[in-house]
Design an enzyme around this catalytic site. Structure first.
Site, PDB file in Angstrom:
ATOM      1  CG  HIS A   1      -2.009   0.994   1.162  1.00  0.00           C
ATOM      2  ND1 HIS A   1      -3.114   0.844   0.359  1.00  0.00           N
ATOM      3  CD2 HIS A   1      -2.165   2.163   1.798  1.00  0.00           C
ATOM      4  CE1 HIS A   1      -3.894   1.891   0.503  1.00  0.00           C
ATOM      5  NE2 HIS A   1      -3.349   2.705   1.374  1.00  0.00           N
TER       6      HIS A   1
ATOM      7  CG  HIS B   1     -10.511   3.809   2.178  1.00  0.00           C
ATOM      8  ND1 HIS B   1     -11.136   4.159   3.342  1.00  0.00           N
ATOM      9  CD2 HIS B   1      -9.197   3.739   2.495  1.00  0.00           C
ATOM     10  CE1 HIS B   1     -10.236   4.334   4.302  1.00  0.00           C
ATOM     11  NE2 HIS B   1      -9.055   4.074   3.819  1.00  0.00           N
TER      12      HIS B   1
END
Lengths: 227, 750
Positions: free
Chosen positions: B50, B96
């Site tokens: 990430h 998200h």
């Protein structure tokens, strides 16, 4: 003609209201910590989520320092317009009767609706014709106007339900299709639809301008009592 | 120190944190010793997929990033392009996904909060949000739960903070059932000179934490949630999802913009994934400096937090800034006025190290270079899959259904039906810039300045994972083309592009192949259109119990609209208008929505001629900019019949059109089932236009002889009638089309 638009922490539509007012007069932002309106001719409480609308919509903002001056200004006849969250604040501040509850659909709703002018003799509707239809957007999650039946009866008798949703346009379950209500004197108007978002032909209708023009007309005639 | 003994000595804690043994050895090597708990926590996040993009960084280098309008490119919190008159537009899309799959309301809400911070971190005022959402099919209760929560969460955050949600898209497919996608894009505007970078500068300057208190929420979110596949135990990760407070962020936003207006900040950075660890090391890395932080100074939401918890907390609504010591009091005064917390928690040093202190005592000491630049990068091992990766969708429509019924079924299908149920939950008007709202044009159109002197911008976000699953290269290129076509329909030329690459586990060869081919398709399409990529985000490991999601590259674009007063709508607006098609449009049923309704998923899509597509976009844009069009709507899901049906529904006006010419050309090209293909086939390039007869005739007369501009018919009446040159004829009432289109999604939630 000077409008003041109050900015609470969490206000969202104050710039929009400021732009709308400036199409009809001078306008400035009033920070919520102020205690004096400095000779303003009319006050607008804008939409948004003042103080995050924590506790209950509008419940915290009514205790902001500026509200004391606004209550006094309203008491002596100054024109006060509460839009959406501003309407909720005015109800919490007891400048207007009733309360605003969550929409019957329990969802936030943003859509264009038609409202009818039921009373064209208030500080913010006098430039409209009685029965005239205005196309205005609503955008709220807690806009269902509620008051006990006897209060609603008295309000209707007194012309305090100044704006009603047109047939089939009530987006939130408001009692008696009330879209905008006034105090007894008619100088304080709270409404859920957003007239400030209906003043530019490029972004929608221009019908909302009638409300601001009404206040300007009233001030020009000197019928309102300045604070 | 040898690697083998290192692993033996450690407690294997690094594996729990998502680091491999070789990665752990690399950390030991860079530090010259074993990391302590604080350092291991920081490394595990900075080297997570990430934060570190370790499986995608090399691929992303293939995307074109330069262009004459680019003011800020990839690497900053958001990209920015010059729109003239001294104004810049900043924008970025971010995912998200995993937080939303675990807790849809807060996951989606904080997704919006995070992308807003990215935009105001560079000094731009957010003016619009767009969302691209993917869920499983709506007859699944879980999909409805996720969609209900995600839409409410987006609305909650965006509405409360006063940023208009002006557009987006929602598509459905079984592969998203357990791993939904929530991608949020924010667009902001700033005077060009106010844009600020995140590089820390000025040794001795203070590092000041702004905003909310720091708690234990979101600890490990980036590594635990975002960099691994979702499994049975994902629900137990719910505590890793952050909680959003839009009121706090509203104050923070206004406060930061005022601080920048007054020139009080040397640099500014948001706190997102990996919290302080990531923000501080990125600021130090970009500035070529070091940063000392004292975790004891960080205002806490709860007692007893460990140093590592403070460093990796993902508590929302916080920003980190660098301030000259002499300006600290002025910064505090502005923050006090907005009721925003401001605490000096550290200083800029010349050590090029991130040092973590606790009441002055060192508890962590890492070279910034090791955290940022030494993050391991992996080459993918792409391998074209030999067998289908995805099961064919469930068949919902029988072959042989009449043409009219087929069109109604398509308009009712959840991918095509109106998303009004969702977008009515969003405030699309706040800011008084919205010239075209959701549902009224193919792209949202926003004023740049309220006096109308600086024109407008158009924004759109697009992607079609199912088509990318059929053909990653073509599908990804089509996403770029569709986004540009949506812009063209309002007269805008793209200035820059942002993307979010949502894929499965890249360590699997066939997912690597999807990723590699999709990036190639994006890169080629961007080059063909001359659109630079100014920023984006990668979300990998999107796999639930049922396998990987469809490969889903999402593309967002911003373009300039010179004259917002003449922007057409996506509706037929008047009876008697001429209807025409701008091409070249070569529809095919392969990969179409109709194919999906019939339970088919093909392997491979027709090739796309990028140069011809670029010319088609120019033609569509020129037609719109002529100011003569009342209607412009691109042909996408469901083909030409759906595009025409949507124009009829939106305007409440019917039309009579003749597609015999298109059917004839398809027959000449050897296509099977020509009437069906002409009506429902898909492919890039087509735009339906309508306007006064003479104006459309003039535009058609400009045709250079190819199939680029064809008059199809005329608007009017209560029915949509489409002739195909043979006995096959489509004839439906507009009211029936409206019913299908409006109820297809809404009925699932009533």
């Amino acid at each position: 003609m000077r409008f003041g638009v109050v900015r609470f922490p969490g206000s969202c539509d104050e710039t929009d209201a400021l732009l709308a007012c400036r199409r009809f007069g001078e306008a400035e932002i009033v920070w919520h910590r102020e205690r004096d309106l400095h000779g303003l001719d009319a006050v607008v409480l804008p939409g948004g989520f003042s103080y995050g609308d924590y506790l209950r919509v509008g419940a915290i903002a009514r205790f902001s320092p500026i509200m004391r001056a606004i209550v006094e200004f309203a008491r002596v006849g100054g024109p006060v317009l509460g839009i959406c969250n501003g309407f909720q604040v005015l109800c919490e501040a007891r400048l207007l009767p009733g309360a605003l509850l969550p929409n019957t659909g329990l969802r936030f709703l943003c859509r264009q609706v038609d409202v009818r002018v039921a009373n064209a003799d208030t500080s913010f509707t006098r430039a409209c014709g009685r029965g005239e239809r205005l196309s205005l957007p609503v955008k709220h999650g807690a806009g269902r106007f509620y008051a006990p039946d006897e209060v609603l009866d008295a309000m209707e008798a007194n012309g305090q339900i100044a704006l009603r949703y047109a047939d089939g346009h009530n987006p939130n379950g408001s009692a008696r299709d009330a879209a905008g209500v006034t105090n007894e004197a008619g100088n304080v108007l709270g409404l859920m639809p957003h007239p400030e978002h209906a003043t530019d032909p490029l972004t929608g209708s221009t019908d909302g301008g009638r409300l601001f023009a009404s206040a300007v007309e009233q001030i020009a005639e000197g019928t309102a009592v300045a604070a | 120190m040898s690697g083998a003994s290192t692993v033996e000595h450690s407690t294997l804690r690094h594996r729990e944190l998502g680091l491999t043994d070789p990665e752990y050895e690399r950390i030991v090597d860079r530090l010259g010793r074993e990391p302590n708990d604080v350092e291991l926590a920081v490394f595990s996040l900075m080297w997570s997929e990430h934060c570190g993009y370790k499986h995608s960084r090399r691929l992303l280098g293939r995307l074109p990033t330069e262009g004459e309008h680019v003011v800020m490119g990839p690497g900053e919190n958001a990209g920015a392009v010059d729109v003239g008159d001294g104004l810049a537009v900043a924008f970025k899309v971010e995912s998200h996904n995993h937080p939303s799959a675990v807790e849809p309301f807060q996951g989606a809400a904080t997704g919006v909060g995070g992308i807003l911070r990215d935009v105001f971190a560079i000094g731009a005022r957010p003016i619009a949000v767009l969302d691209s959402l993917r869920f499983g099919e709506l007859d699944s209760a879980r999909s409805r739960y996720l969609m209900n929560g995600a839409v409410a969460g987006i609305g909650h955050y965006g509405n409360s903070i006063g940023v208009a949600t002006v557009g987006g898209e929602i598509l459905f497919g079984e592969p998203y059932e357990s791993n939904c996608l929530v991608n949020a894009m924010c667009v902001g505007i700033a005077p060009s000179e106010r844009l600020v970078r995140s590089a820390a500068a000025g040794v001795g300057n203070l590092v000041v934490l702004l905003g909310a208190l720091t708690g234990r929420d979101g600890i490990g979110g980036a590594s635990v949630l975002a960099s691994a596949e979702l499994g049975e135990e994902s629900a137990s990760k719910r505590p890793s999802v952050q909680i959003g407070d839009p009121f706090e962020e509203k104050k923070l936003l206004e406060c930061c913009l005022e601080l920048l207006d007054r020139g009080l900040l040397a640099s500014l950075q948001d706190l997102g994934a990996a919290g302080l660890s990531s923000s501080a090391s990125e600021m130090a890395s970009k500035g070529g400096v070091g940063i000392d932080l004292d975790v004891a100074c960080v205002p806490r939401r709860e007692p007893g937090m460990e140093a590592f918890e403070v460093m990796v907390s993902e508590s929302q609504e916080r920003m980190l800034c660098v301030v000259e010591p002499a300006r600290l009091d002025a910064v505090r005064a502005v923050c006090d006025e907005w009721d925003v917390g401001a605490t000096a928690i550290g200083a800029v040093t010349d050590t090029r190290r991130l040092r973590v202190l606790e009441e002055g005592e060192p508890v962590g000491d890492m070279p910034v270079e090791a955290l940022i630049d030494d993050c391991p990068l992996y080459d993918l091992a792409p391998q074209r899959p030999v067998s289908p990766v995805y099961a064919a969708p469930r068949a919902r429509l029988e072959a042989g259904t009449a043409l009219g019924e087929t069109l109604l079924a398509l308009l009712r299908s959840e991918n095509i039906a109106s998303k009004r149920w969702a977008y009515e939950q969003y405030d699309g008007l706040v800011g008084s810039r919205t010239v075209r709202r959701s549902g009224s044009a193919d792209a949202a159109v926003l004023h740049l300045t309220h006096d109308g002197t600086s024109g407008a911008i158009a924004v759109s976000i697009d992607g079609n994972g199912r088509r990318v699953a059929c053909d990653p290269y073509v599908g990804a290129a089509e996403a770029v083309l569709e986004c540009a076509r949506n812009l063209a329909c309002v007269g805008a030329e793209p200035l820059g592009l942002t993307n979010c690459l949502n894929f499965g586990n890249p360590e699997k060869d066939h997912i690597a192949w999807q990723l590699e081919r999709a990036v190639a398709g994006l890169a080629d399409a961007c080059r063909a259109l001359g659109v630079p990529v100014v920023g984006g985000n990668v979300s990998l490991y999107n796999e639930g119990g049922g396998g990987p999601i469809y490969p889903t590259p999402i593309v967002g674009m911003v373009g300039r609209v010179p004259d917002p007063t003449s922007v057409p709508e996506s509706a037929f607006v008047e009876e008697g208008h001429a209807v025409a098609l701008i091409g070249p449009f070569r529809p095919a049923l392969a990969g179409s929505e109709l194919d999906a309704l019939r339970g088919r998923l093909v392997n491979g899509l027709p090739e796309v001629e990028l140069k011809a597509q670029a010319r088609a976009l120019d033609a569509a844009r020129a037609a719109v900019r002529s100011g003569q069009l009342a209607t412009a709507h691109d042909v996408s899901d469901g083909g030409l019949a759906c595009a025409l049906g949507e124009c009829c529904v939106a305007g409440g006006i019917g039309a009579r059109v003749d597609l015999a010419g298109l059917v004839r050309r398809l027959a000449e090209g050897g296509a099977p089932r020509t009437a069906e293909t002409a009506l429902f086939g898909e492919g890039p390039g087509g735009v339906v236009i309508a306007g006064p007869g003479e104006a459309i005739a003039r535009l058609a007369a400009d045709d250079d002889g190819s199939d680029r501009r064809v008059i199809l018919g005329e608007t009017g009446g209560d029915t949509l009638v489409i002739e195909t040159g043979s006995t096959a004829r489509l004839d439906i009432e507009v009211a029936a089309a409206r019913e299908a289109f409006e109820r297809g999604v809404a009925d699932h939630f009533s």
